[in-house]
Design an enzyme around this catalytic site. Structure first.
Site, short mmCIF file in Angstrom:
data_model
loop_
_atom_site.label_atom_id
_atom_site.label_comp_id
_atom_site.label_asym_id
_atom_site.label_seq_id
_atom_site.Cartn_x
_atom_site.Cartn_y
_atom_site.Cartn_z
N SER A 148 0.90 -1.03 0.19
CA SER A 148 0.08 0.02 -0.09
C SER A 148 0.86 1.21 -0.05
O SER A 148 0.36 2.32 0.05
CB SER A 148 -1.00 0.09 1.15
OG SER A 148 -0.21 -0.15 2.55
N GLY B 87 -3.58 4.09 -3.47
CA GLY B 87 -4.45 4.66 -4.73
C GLY B 87 -5.83 5.39 -3.86
O GLY B 87 -5.74 5.46 -2.70
N CYS C 180 -8.36 -0.81 5.90
CA CYS C 180 -7.65 0.33 5.34
C CYS C 180 -8.57 0.80 3.99
O CYS C 180 -9.55 1.15 4.10
CB CYS C 180 -6.18 -0.13 4.83
SG CYS C 180 -5.18 1.25 4.92
N ASN D 234 -1.63 3.33 7.30
CA ASN D 234 -1.07 3.91 6.25
C ASN D 234 -2.11 4.32 5.29
O ASN D 234 -2.71 3.49 4.70
CB ASN D 234 -0.38 2.89 5.58
CG ASN D 234 0.31 3.27 4.27
OD1 ASN D 234 0.33 4.77 3.99
ND2 ASN D 234 0.55 2.58 3.25
N GLY E 282 -3.94 7.90 3.16
CA GLY E 282 -3.98 9.41 2.74
C GLY E 282 -5.18 9.71 2.50
O GLY E 282 -5.60 10.81 2.04
N PHE E 283 -6.55 8.82 2.54
CA PHE E 283 -7.98 9.01 2.01
C PHE E 283 -8.51 8.68 3.31
O PHE E 283 -8.37 7.62 3.97
CB PHE E 283 -8.22 8.31 0.87
CG PHE E 283 -7.48 9.07 -0.37
CD1 PHE E 283 -8.00 9.83 -1.14
CD2 PHE E 283 -6.19 8.48 -0.89
CE1 PHE E 283 -7.35 10.48 -2.16
CE2 PHE E 283 -5.52 8.80 -1.82
CZ PHE E 283 -6.23 9.78 -2.67
N HIS F 178 -4.52 -1.15 10.49
CA HIS F 178 -4.08 -2.52 10.31
C HIS F 178 -3.92 -3.35 11.53
O HIS F 178 -3.10 -3.41 12.33
CB HIS F 178 -2.76 -2.54 9.54
CG HIS F 178 -2.63 -1.98 8.18
ND1 HIS F 178 -1.64 -2.19 7.52
CD2 HIS F 178 -3.03 -0.75 7.76
CE1 HIS F 178 -1.73 -1.67 6.35
NE2 HIS F 178 -2.52 -0.65 6.47
N GLU G 167 -3.41 -6.53 11.86
CA GLU G 167 -2.15 -7.52 12.00
C GLU G 167 -1.08 -6.80 12.47
O GLU G 167 -0.28 -7.45 13.08
CB GLU G 167 -1.79 -8.26 10.64
CG GLU G 167 -0.89 -7.26 9.69
CD GLU G 167 -1.33 -5.83 9.28
OE1 GLU G 167 -0.88 -4.95 9.04
OE2 GLU G 167 -2.90 -5.80 9.06
#
Length: 397
Positions: free
Chosen positions: A57, A241, A267, A309, A311-312, A359, A361
Site C-alpha cells: 500500500s 491509491g 484500510c 497507512n 492518505g484518504f 491494520h 495485523e
C-alpha cells in the site's frame, strides 16, 4: 528554499530531494542511484521499517522516516510483507553504518539497491516532516548521481508533471495475478475470499490462524469469481491509491453486501466499504502513517494504539447512527481517530459487515487491534448458525 546535508559529498554520491513547491533538500545518495518521483509522505514508527518498505500500500509514495536512525537491524526474509520493496523512494537522516541484529540476512541499503529503490540520506528529516505537516503531502522527486546535477528548473518540471495521488487506481500494480490458497491453521470455519488490493502477508497469516481457508483473489475478480470458491465470507485488504478510482471493486462489493455475505475490510477495504454504503471519501492533508496512532473503539470505550497507512478517509456522521444512502440499513462510525477525529471504522447494523481504517495485523506492532480478527470470525460463525436455523427436536446427535 534549499537545505544542505552536513559535510561534503562527491558528485556521484550527491542527491537532492525536490518538492513541488520548489523546496530543495541536498543530501547523499542512498540505495539505488537515479531518479524517482512520487508523493512524499512521512511514517512515524520508531521501528518496523522493513514491514513499511514491503507493504504494497506504499506503492507510488516516497516514504520519509521521522525516526533519525534507520537500518540498524538490517533486512530478513521472515519479516517481509510481500516479495519486494514497494515504496517509490526512501528518505532517512542517518543510515546505519553496520547491521547489528542476529536475524539480519542483508543490509537495508543492499536491499534498496537490489530492488532499484532510489533514496536520499543526510537531510534534516525533522524540518521536512514539519513542512509536510504545514503544507500537506506533496509530489516530490529524488535525483541522485548524475541526475542530481540536472538543472533545478528541469528537476522541478519533472516533479510538477508527475501524476497526483488523487485519482490514481494503483491496486492492479500490486495485486496478485492468479489465485492462491493458504489453508486454515486454526479450527476450520470455511473458505474466505480475500480481494487482494495490496494485502500484507501477516494479514493472510492471521486470517488463516483463525480458521479460514484463505483464497487470495486478484483485484480484478468478479462476484462470479468470488462465488465460485463457495466462500463463507469476503475480505477486502489494504492497498494504495484513491478509493474514488476503484468503481469496479465497489460494484463487486455491493453484490457481496446484497448477497448478505459477511464482510470485513481494512484500510483501503474500509474506504471501499464506505463507498459501497453510499458515503463519500476525501484526501487527508498529510495522512496517517506509522505504528503509534490512537483510535477509540466506541463499542468498548477502549483506546487502541494502532498501525496506519492511509492518505484518504471516509466521510460520515461521527455521532449516532445513520441510514446507508445505498439501502443497506443502519450504520454507525465504530472507531474514531483521536488525533484528528477521522473516521477509523464502520459497522452496519442490518447486514453482517464492518471495517476499520487501520491494520489489525500490525506487523511490526502494536497488537492492540488484533481482537478484530476474532470479532470477524465470531460474526461469520454467528451468520452461518443463523442461516442453518434451529435444529429440530430429535435431529441433533
Amino acid at each position: 528554499m534549499t537545505t544542505s546535508a552536513p559535510g561534503t559529498a562527491s558528485p556521484l554520491n550527491s542527491a537532492v530531494l525536490v518538492l513541488e513547491d520548489g523546496t530543495r533538500y541536498e543530501g547523499r545518495a542512498y540505495g539505488a542511484v537515479g531518479t524517482t518521483l512520487g508523493e512524499v509522505v512521512f511514517a512515524t514508527g520508531m521501528s518496523g521499517y522493513q514491514e513499511t518498505l514491503t507493504d504494497p500500500s506504499y506503492a507510488g509514495q516516497i516514504v520519509l522516516q521521522t525516526a533519525p536512525h534507520i537500518g540498524n537491524t538490517g533486512m530478513n526474509g521472515e519479516d517481509e510483507e510481500s516479495s519486494r520493496i514497494w515504496v517509490a523512494g526512501y528518505i532517512v537522516r542517518d543510515p546505519a553504518r553496520r547491521v547489528s541484529n542476529w536475524r539480519a540476512e542483508e543490509s537495508l541499503d543492499d536491499a534498496l539497491v537490489r530492488d532499484g529503490i532510489v533514496g536520499i540520506s543526510g537531510i534534516d528529516t525533522r524540518a521536512l516532516t514539519r513542512r509536510i505537516r504545514d503544507t500537506g503531502s506533496m509530489r516530490g522527486g529524488i535525483f541522485s548521481g548524475e541526475a542530481a546535477a540536472l538543472d533545478a528548473d528541469e528537476q522541478l518540471r519533472r516533479v510538477t508533471e508527475a501524476p497526483q495521488m488523487a485519482g490514481q487506481n494503483l491496486s492492479a500494480a500490486v495485486s496478485a495475478t492468479e489465485v492462491r490458497v493458504i489453508p486454515a491453521t486454526g479450527e476450520r470455519i470455511g473458505n474466505l475470499a480475500v480481494l487482494d488490493l495490496g494485502v500484507k502477508q501477516s494479514t493472510l497469516d492471521n486470517l488463516s490462524a483463525i480458521g479460514f481457508d484463505v483464497h487470495v483473489l486478484p483485484q480484478s475478480a468478479s462476484f462470479a469469481d468470488i462465488k465460485a470458491i463457495e466462500p463463507v465470507a469476503v475480505f477486502y485488504s489494504n492497498g494504495p491509491g484513491d478509493p474514488s478510482a476503484s468503481d469496479a471493486q465497489v460494484a463487486v462489493l455491493r453484490e457481496v453486501l446484497d448477497a448478505r455475505l459477511p464482510y470485513f475490510g481494512i484500510c483501503f477495504g474500509n474506504q471501499l466499504f464506505g463507498r459501497a454504503l453510499g458515503l463519500g471519501t476525501y484526501k487527508l492533508t498529510f495522512g496517517h502513517r506509522g505504528i503509534n496512532q490512537p483510535v477509540l473503539d466506541r463499542a468498548t470505550g477502549r483506546v487502541e494504539i494502532t498501525a496506519h497507512n492511509h492518505g484518504f478517509a471516509v466521510e460520515a456522521p461521527l455521532e449516532g447512527t445513520f441510514q446507508s444512502p445505498n439501502g443497506y440499513g443502519t450504520v454507525e462510525v465504530s472507531h474514531i481517530g483521536l488525533n484528528d477525529q477521522v473516521v477509523e471504522g464502520l459497522r452496519a447494523h442490518d447486514i453482517p459487515a464492518f471495517s476499520v481504517q487501520y491494520h489489525p495485523e500490525a506487523a511490526a506492532g502494536p497488537h492492540d487491534a488484533h481482537y478484530l480478527f476474532t470479532r470477524f470470525a465470531e460474526m461469520v460463525i454467528a451468520t452461518l448458525q443463523q442461516a442453518q436455523g434451529p435444529i429440530a427436536e430429535g435431529d441433533s446427535k
